[in-house]
Design a protein around this motif. Structure first.
Motif, mmCIF file in Angstrom:
data_model
loop_
_atom_site.group_PDB
_atom_site.id
_atom_site.type_symbol
_atom_site.label_atom_id
_atom_site.label_comp_id
_atom_site.label_asym_id
_atom_site.label_seq_id
_atom_site.Cartn_x
_atom_site.Cartn_y
_atom_site.Cartn_z
ATOM 1 N N HIS A 114 -6.464 10.228 3.489
ATOM 2 C CA HIS A 114 -5.012 10.413 3.563
ATOM 3 C C HIS A 114 -4.741 11.920 3.698
ATOM 4 N N HIS B 222 3.198 4.680 -8.807
ATOM 5 C CA HIS B 222 4.006 3.730 -8.025
ATOM 6 C C HIS B 222 3.172 2.762 -7.205
ATOM 7 N N LYS B 223 1.872 3.030 -7.072
ATOM 8 C CA LYS B 223 1.017 2.095 -6.314
ATOM 9 C C LYS B 223 0.384 1.053 -7.225
ATOM 10 N N ASP C 128 -10.188 10.000 -4.797
ATOM 11 C CA ASP C 128 -8.781 9.650 -4.610
ATOM 12 C C ASP C 128 -8.655 8.140 -4.796
ATOM 13 N N SER D 63 -1.554 7.438 -8.275
ATOM 14 C CA SER D 63 -0.086 7.487 -8.377
ATOM 15 C C SER D 63 0.401 6.242 -9.098
ATOM 16 N N ALA E 92 0.838 -1.201 0.000
ATOM 17 C CA ALA E 92 0.000 0.000 0.000
ATOM 18 C C ALA E 92 0.872 1.249 0.000
ATOM 19 N N ASN F 258 -6.309 3.922 2.627
ATOM 20 C CA ASN F 258 -4.949 3.378 2.675
ATOM 21 C C ASN F 258 -4.625 2.789 4.041
ATOM 22 N N GLN G 225 -5.333 4.068 -3.660
ATOM 23 C CA GLN G 225 -5.300 2.695 -3.159
ATOM 24 C C GLN G 225 -6.238 1.769 -3.921
ATOM 25 N N ALA H 99 -2.984 13.695 2.061
ATOM 26 C CA ALA H 99 -2.955 14.308 0.721
ATOM 27 C C ALA H 99 -4.336 14.784 0.286
ATOM 28 N N GLY I 16 2.040 12.709 -8.847
ATOM 29 C CA GLY I 16 1.391 11.663 -8.062
ATOM 30 C C GLY I 16 0.027 12.142 -7.612
ATOM 31 N N THR I 17 -0.587 11.370 -6.745
ATOM 32 C CA THR I 17 -1.903 11.726 -6.217
ATOM 33 C C THR I 17 -1.850 13.066 -5.492
ATOM 34 N N THR I 18 -0.809 13.241 -4.692
ATOM 35 C CA THR I 18 -0.684 14.461 -3.898
ATOM 36 C C THR I 18 -0.712 15.687 -4.800
HETATM 37 N N1 PMP Z 1 -4.174 9.044 -1.092
HETATM 38 C C1 PMP Z 1 -4.084 7.788 -0.662
HETATM 39 C C2 PMP Z 1 -5.342 7.041 -0.323
HETATM 40 C C3 PMP Z 1 -2.833 7.171 -0.558
HETATM 41 O O1 PMP Z 1 -2.744 5.919 -0.124
HETATM 42 C C4 PMP Z 1 -1.671 7.898 -0.906
HETATM 43 C C5 PMP Z 1 -0.290 7.298 -0.780
HETATM 44 N N2 PMP Z 1 -0.049 6.660 0.448
HETATM 45 C C6 PMP Z 1 -1.819 9.204 -1.345
HETATM 46 C C7 PMP Z 1 -3.078 9.743 -1.441
HETATM 47 C C8 PMP Z 1 -0.639 10.038 -1.735
HETATM 48 O O2 PMP Z 1 -0.014 9.485 -2.840
HETATM 49 P P1 PMP Z 1 1.419 10.003 -3.294
HETATM 50 O O3 PMP Z 1 2.265 10.034 -2.066
HETATM 51 O O4 PMP Z 1 1.882 8.977 -4.284
HETATM 52 O O5 PMP Z 1 1.230 11.342 -3.895
#
Ligand code: PMP
Length: 405
Positions: free
Chosen positions: A124, A226-227, A201, A224, A31, A176, A204, A126, A94-96
């Motif tokens: 999260h 990488h997930k 979002d 993202s 995760a 997450n 996950q 983010a 990425g998601t952030t």
């Molecule tokens: N939202 C969720 C639900 C996440 O699990 C994550 C990463 N742990 C993020 C946002 C942020 O993703 P990133 O760090 O790749 O930008």
């Protein structure tokens, strides 16, 4: 998956085949980030060895090749999400960054004092902090969907929070920290009904669930690379065309402009308007390779993951000092554990001594930890390459914890 299929699949992931502290690695921190298949490593290697050039501008052959591969990657993401057009796919880090983009551009231009942004308790950081920054700037107000006693979203309470002042519902598809799959249908429909926009979002979700942004009916979707077995440094903002077209740029620079003069500048079409500067080209190509890898997996890989999850949950239920958070919720292969008197950090370090990679702490979801009354948990998260033997090994390792503490 047959044993042979699983062995072949694992052979695609070089990082899995190593010893950690004299034990074969058991990677259960998926995760946080997944391991990368050879297809991804080779696609990025190939790009740098043969096609490397900047995209979109130059007249030479390498640049044309790089641009073709880069835009093909965008189209690959469009298919993965079932978006209507690749113009709706914006590359981010990425998601952030994707959520920050929406908060800064859409939120910064649209929200007024008293407008409401609806989040949930299990977001999260983010999907919390960018909205807090926006609220501080605009006077918008954040409302939060609470949890039920079972640790799942309180949908009825969420529906009651949606009203004429709601402008944005931003919510995760899968938690997450808990692995819980949020049933979003009613909330998204209610938000649409009052004219609010919706952001899902999917960080996950993408590694576990099939995604269809048109069926979901959200305005924005973020994830993202990488997930989902792709590289770091690349992510995606999906935005519905008419919404993106109405949004101003958020970062300025090359690529995002149509014309620049000191008297003023004009903006490029979507999605380039939101992609200032040289993009992560190799990473986009790597992400496309990851999505292709998933699309060509042997059928049954999702069932394999579900079987591992059920085996893990059954084994955990037999350990008296272990408490699974939100135990009855529908979930992906992610579990968060309380271990009685044993501190998650100590447990995580001990597991690492046995070669088992887990995650401990607040999982970037401090408000959720506060709501659950825990400081942190031990999280185990599965991916398609995990095995029954690995699940049994982590259960055996956990069973031994009380002997150590
Ligand atoms: N939202 C969720 C639900 C996440 O699990 C994550 C990463 N742990 C993020 C946002 C942020 O993703 P990133 O760090 O790749 O930008």
């Amino acid at each position: 998956l047959s044993t042979t299929q699983l062995t072949e699949l694992r052979a695609c992931f070089p990082a899995l085949h190593q010893n950690i502290n004299c034990n074969q690695l058991i990677y259960l921190d998926n995760a946080a980030t997944t391991q990368k298949p050879l297809a991804v490593l080779e696609a990025m290697d190939h790009f740098y060895r043969t096609d490397n050039a900047n995209v979109h501008r130059a007249a030479h052959t390498l640049s044309a090749r790089a641009t073709t591969a880069f835009e093909a990657a965008r189209e690959r993401v469009r298919r993965f999400l079932n978006a209507a057009s690749s113009d709706e796919i914006v590359w981010t880090r990425g998601t952030t960054e994707a959520i920050n983009l929406v908060a800064a551009s859409w939120g910064g231009s649209q929200l007024r004092a008293g407008d409401e942004i609806l989040l949930s308790t299990l977001e999260h950081h983010a999907n919390i902090v960018p909205w807090q920054l926006l609220a501080a700037r605009t006077g918008a107000v954040i409302r939060v969907i609470p949890l039920t006693a079972a640790g799942t979203l309180d949908i009825a309470a969420g529906l009651a929070l949606i009203g004429p002042r709601t402008r944005m519902l931003a919510i995760s598809q899968v938690s997450n920290a808990l692995g819980v799959i949020n049933p979003l249908g009613e909330l998204l429909a209610a938000a649409r009904h009052v004219g609010a926009l919706t952001l899902v979002d999917g960080a996950q979700a993408v590694g576990h669930l099939p995604v269809d942004v048109q069926a979901l009916g959200c305005d924005f979707y973020t994830f993202s690379g990488h997930k989902v077995y792709g590289p770091t440094g690349i992510g995606v903002l999906y935005g519905r065309r008419d919404v993106l077209e109405g949004m101003p740029p958020w970062q300025g620079g090359g690529e995002m402009i149509r014309h620049v003069s000191f008297a003023g500048s004009t903006w490029n079409r979507i999605p380039l308007r939101f992609e200032a500067g040289t993009p992560p080209i190799a990473e986009a190509i790597g992400l496309a390779a990851a999505l292709e890898f998933i699309a060509t997996l042997p059928v049954g890989w999702r069932e394999h993951e579900a079987r591992l999850r059920d085996r893990l949950l059954a084994g955990l239920a037999a350990l008296p000092f272990v408490e699974v958070l939100a135990p009855t919720a529908e979930r992906v292969g992610v579990v968060s554990l309380r271990l009685g008197d044993i501190h998650p950090q100590d447990a995580g370090e001990l597991l690492d001594q046995m070669g088992i990679a887990s995650r401990v702490g607040h999982h970037c979801a401090m408000p959720l930890m506060q709501a659950l009354g825990v400081e942190g948990t031990l999280r185990l998260s599965l991916a398609l390459y995990n095995t029954e033997q690995e699940v049994d090994a982590v259960l055996a390792a956990l069973a031994r914890l009380p002997d150590f503490f």
